[in-house]
Motif scaffolding. Structure first.
Motif, PDB file in Angstrom:
ATOM      1  N   UNK A   1     -58.834 -69.800  82.816  1.00  0.00           N
ATOM      2  CA  UNK A   1     -58.668 -69.418  81.404  1.00  0.00           C
ATOM      3  C   UNK A   1     -59.684 -70.106  80.481  1.00  0.00           C
ATOM      4  N   UNK A   2     -60.003 -71.353  80.750  1.00  0.00           N
ATOM      5  CA  UNK A   2     -60.989 -72.058  79.925  1.00  0.00           C
ATOM      6  C   UNK A   2     -62.405 -71.572  80.221  1.00  0.00           C
ATOM      7  N   UNK A   3     -62.671 -71.290  81.487  1.00  0.00           N
ATOM      8  CA  UNK A   3     -64.001 -70.816  81.862  1.00  0.00           C
ATOM      9  C   UNK A   3     -64.294 -69.452  81.249  1.00  0.00           C
ATOM     10  N   UNK A   4     -63.281 -68.626  81.112  1.00  0.00           N
ATOM     11  CA  UNK A   4     -63.481 -67.326  80.479  1.00  0.00           C
ATOM     12  C   UNK A   4     -63.979 -67.491  79.039  1.00  0.00           C
ATOM     13  N   UNK A   5     -63.490 -68.492  78.355  1.00  0.00           N
ATOM     14  CA  UNK A   5     -63.954 -68.754  76.989  1.00  0.00           C
ATOM     15  C   UNK A   5     -65.383 -69.289  76.992  1.00  0.00           C
ATOM     16  N   UNK A   6     -65.684 -70.204  77.917  1.00  0.00           N
ATOM     17  CA  UNK A   6     -67.036 -70.761  78.006  1.00  0.00           C
ATOM     18  C   UNK A   6     -68.051 -69.646  78.243  1.00  0.00           C
ATOM     19  N   UNK A   7     -67.716 -68.721  79.123  1.00  0.00           N
ATOM     20  CA  UNK A   7     -68.644 -67.648  79.479  1.00  0.00           C
ATOM     21  C   UNK A   7     -68.675 -66.513  78.460  1.00  0.00           C
ATOM     22  N   UNK A   8     -67.819 -66.586  77.462  1.00  0.00           N
ATOM     23  CA  UNK A   8     -67.796 -65.539  76.448  1.00  0.00           C
ATOM     24  C   UNK A   8     -67.033 -64.304  76.885  1.00  0.00           C
ATOM     25  N   UNK A   9     -66.248 -64.418  77.945  1.00  0.00           N
ATOM     26  CA  UNK A   9     -65.456 -63.282  78.411  1.00  0.00           C
ATOM     27  C   UNK A   9     -64.193 -63.116  77.566  1.00  0.00           C
ATOM     28  N   UNK A  10     -63.786 -64.172  76.904  1.00  0.00           N
ATOM     29  CA  UNK A  10     -62.678 -64.144  75.938  1.00  0.00           C
ATOM     30  C   UNK A  10     -63.205 -64.728  74.635  1.00  0.00           C
ATOM     31  N   UNK A  11     -62.792 -64.175  73.524  1.00  0.00           N
ATOM     32  CA  UNK A  11     -63.305 -64.675  72.243  1.00  0.00           C
ATOM     33  C   UNK A  11     -62.897 -66.124  71.974  1.00  0.00           C
ATOM     34  N   UNK A  12     -63.857 -66.906  71.532  1.00  0.00           N
ATOM     35  CA  UNK A  12     -63.615 -68.303  71.163  1.00  0.00           C
ATOM     36  C   UNK A  12     -64.787 -68.770  70.316  1.00  0.00           C
ATOM     37  N   UNK A  13     -64.499 -69.694  69.425  1.00  0.00           N
ATOM     38  CA  UNK A  13     -65.561 -70.265  68.584  1.00  0.00           C
ATOM     39  C   UNK A  13     -66.480 -71.116  69.464  1.00  0.00           C
ATOM     40  N   UNK A  14     -67.635 -71.434  68.954  1.00  0.00           N
ATOM     41  CA  UNK A  14     -68.574 -72.287  69.688  1.00  0.00           C
ATOM     42  C   UNK A  14     -67.936 -73.641  69.969  1.00  0.00           C
ATOM     43  N   UNK A  15     -67.255 -74.205  68.992  1.00  0.00           N
ATOM     44  CA  UNK A  15     -66.590 -75.504  69.205  1.00  0.00           C
ATOM     45  C   UNK A  15     -65.547 -75.419  70.321  1.00  0.00           C
ATOM     46  N   UNK A  16     -64.796 -74.335  70.344  1.00  0.00           N
ATOM     47  CA  UNK A  16     -63.786 -74.144  71.395  1.00  0.00           C
ATOM     48  C   UNK A  16     -64.441 -73.978  72.762  1.00  0.00           C
ATOM     49  N   UNK A  17     -65.546 -73.264  72.808  1.00  0.00           N
ATOM     50  CA  UNK A  17     -66.257 -73.071  74.071  1.00  0.00           C
ATOM     51  C   UNK A  17     -66.803 -74.394  74.603  1.00  0.00           C
ATOM     52  N   UNK A  18     -67.313 -75.227  73.712  1.00  0.00           N
ATOM     53  CA  UNK A  18     -67.809 -76.553  74.109  1.00  0.00           C
ATOM     54  C   UNK A  18     -66.654 -77.387  74.660  1.00  0.00           C
ATOM     55  N   UNK A  19     -65.502 -77.376  73.972  1.00  0.00           N
ATOM     56  CA  UNK A  19     -64.320 -78.112  74.438  1.00  0.00           C
ATOM     57  C   UNK A  19     -63.862 -77.595  75.807  1.00  0.00           C
ATOM     58  N   UNK A  20     -63.843 -76.292  75.967  1.00  0.00           N
ATOM     59  CA  UNK A  20     -63.414 -75.694  77.238  1.00  0.00           C
ATOM     60  C   UNK A  20     -64.382 -76.023  78.373  1.00  0.00           C
ATOM     61  N   UNK A  21     -65.646 -76.199  78.046  1.00  0.00           N
ATOM     62  CA  UNK A  21     -66.636 -76.586  79.052  1.00  0.00           C
ATOM     63  C   UNK A  21     -66.258 -77.908  79.709  1.00  0.00           C
ATOM     64  N   UNK A  22     -65.843 -78.849  78.908  1.00  0.00           N
ATOM     65  CA  UNK A  22     -65.421 -80.161  79.428  1.00  0.00           C
ATOM     66  C   UNK A  22     -64.155 -80.023  80.277  1.00  0.00           C
ATOM     67  N   UNK A  23     -63.229 -79.212  79.837  1.00  0.00           N
ATOM     68  CA  UNK A  23     -61.984 -79.006  80.594  1.00  0.00           C
ATOM     69  C   UNK A  23     -62.276 -78.374  81.954  1.00  0.00           C
ATOM     70  N   UNK A  24     -63.160 -77.388  81.992  1.00  0.00           N
ATOM     71  CA  UNK A  24     -63.479 -76.762  83.283  1.00  0.00           C
ATOM     72  C   UNK A  24     -64.153 -77.756  84.213  1.00  0.00           C
ATOM     73  N   UNK A  25     -65.000 -78.600  83.657  1.00  0.00           N
ATOM     74  CA  UNK A  25     -65.652 -79.626  84.475  1.00  0.00           C
ATOM     75  C   UNK A  25     -64.610 -80.566  85.080  1.00  0.00           C
ATOM     76  N   UNK A  26     -63.712 -81.078  84.268  1.00  0.00           N
ATOM     77  CA  UNK A  26     -62.686 -82.011  84.755  1.00  0.00           C
ATOM     78  C   UNK A  26     -61.736 -81.337  85.728  1.00  0.00           C
TER      79      UNK A  26
END
Length: 168
Positions: free
Chosen positions: A116-141
């Motif tokens: 679910x977080x990776x979908x936001x990072x990749x732009x497959x689900x709508x999210x702000x840039x700040x949210x995408x950056x936050x989700x990037x860290x979550x997917x990494x962890x």
């Protein structure tokens, strides 16, 4: 299809899917040992080299490999009549049961946290840039968590097949 063929298909399906799933985690660690968080600049331009590298990775393969590995493992336990013993961690089935619980946790992590977080990072689900950056860290962890969990998972899978005396 006879019983032996089904057992062989399940065993090899479990093994190959497990290698793909766990192998993806390890290759991610090896290929990106010094992970750097995505920046807003990486996500604003969908044509940036960093974003394109993310987009072209094999995102679907490892997720579905987790489903195949988990399902084949559960079916094998059920076919052998070991499922309840593994679930309740009874006797010599305790090690494989612990491995089953770790594998279940890892698959849930992939599907309920990472994807679910990776979908936001990749732009497959709508999210702000700040949210995408936050989700990037979550997917990494989340990915690194599964990599670390795969070590005891593999130990308990092997102990279940070859070290039943651990649970004596």
């Amino acid at each position: 299809m006879d019983s032996l063929s089904i057992d062989l298909l399940l065993r090899w399906g479990h093994f190959i899917a497990g290698v793909i799933w766990v192998g993806h985690n390890y290759s991610s660690v090896i290929q990106r040992p010094n992970w750097r968080a995505l920046s807003a600049a990486d996500l604003i331009d969908d044509q940036s080299p960093r974003f394109q590298a993310l987009l072209h990775r094999e995102h679907g393969t490892f997720r579905w490999a987790s489903v195949v590995a988990w399902s084949a493992g559960m079916l094998m336990l059920w076919r052998y009549g070991w499922l309840m013993g593994a679930i309740t961690l009874q006797g010599t089935l305790a090690p494989i049961g612990i491995g089953m619980y770790i594998g279940t946790l890892m698959m849930a992590n992939v599907w309920l946290v990472l994807w679910p977080h990776q979908q936001k990072v990749l732009g497959l689900k709508p999210a702000s840039i700040a949210e995408r950056v936050r989700c990037s860290r979550i997917t990494h962890l989340s990915s690194r968590t599964n990599t670390m969990l795969s070590i005891p998972l593999l130990f308990f899978m092997a102990a279940g097949a070859h070290g039943g005396l651990l649970a004596g």
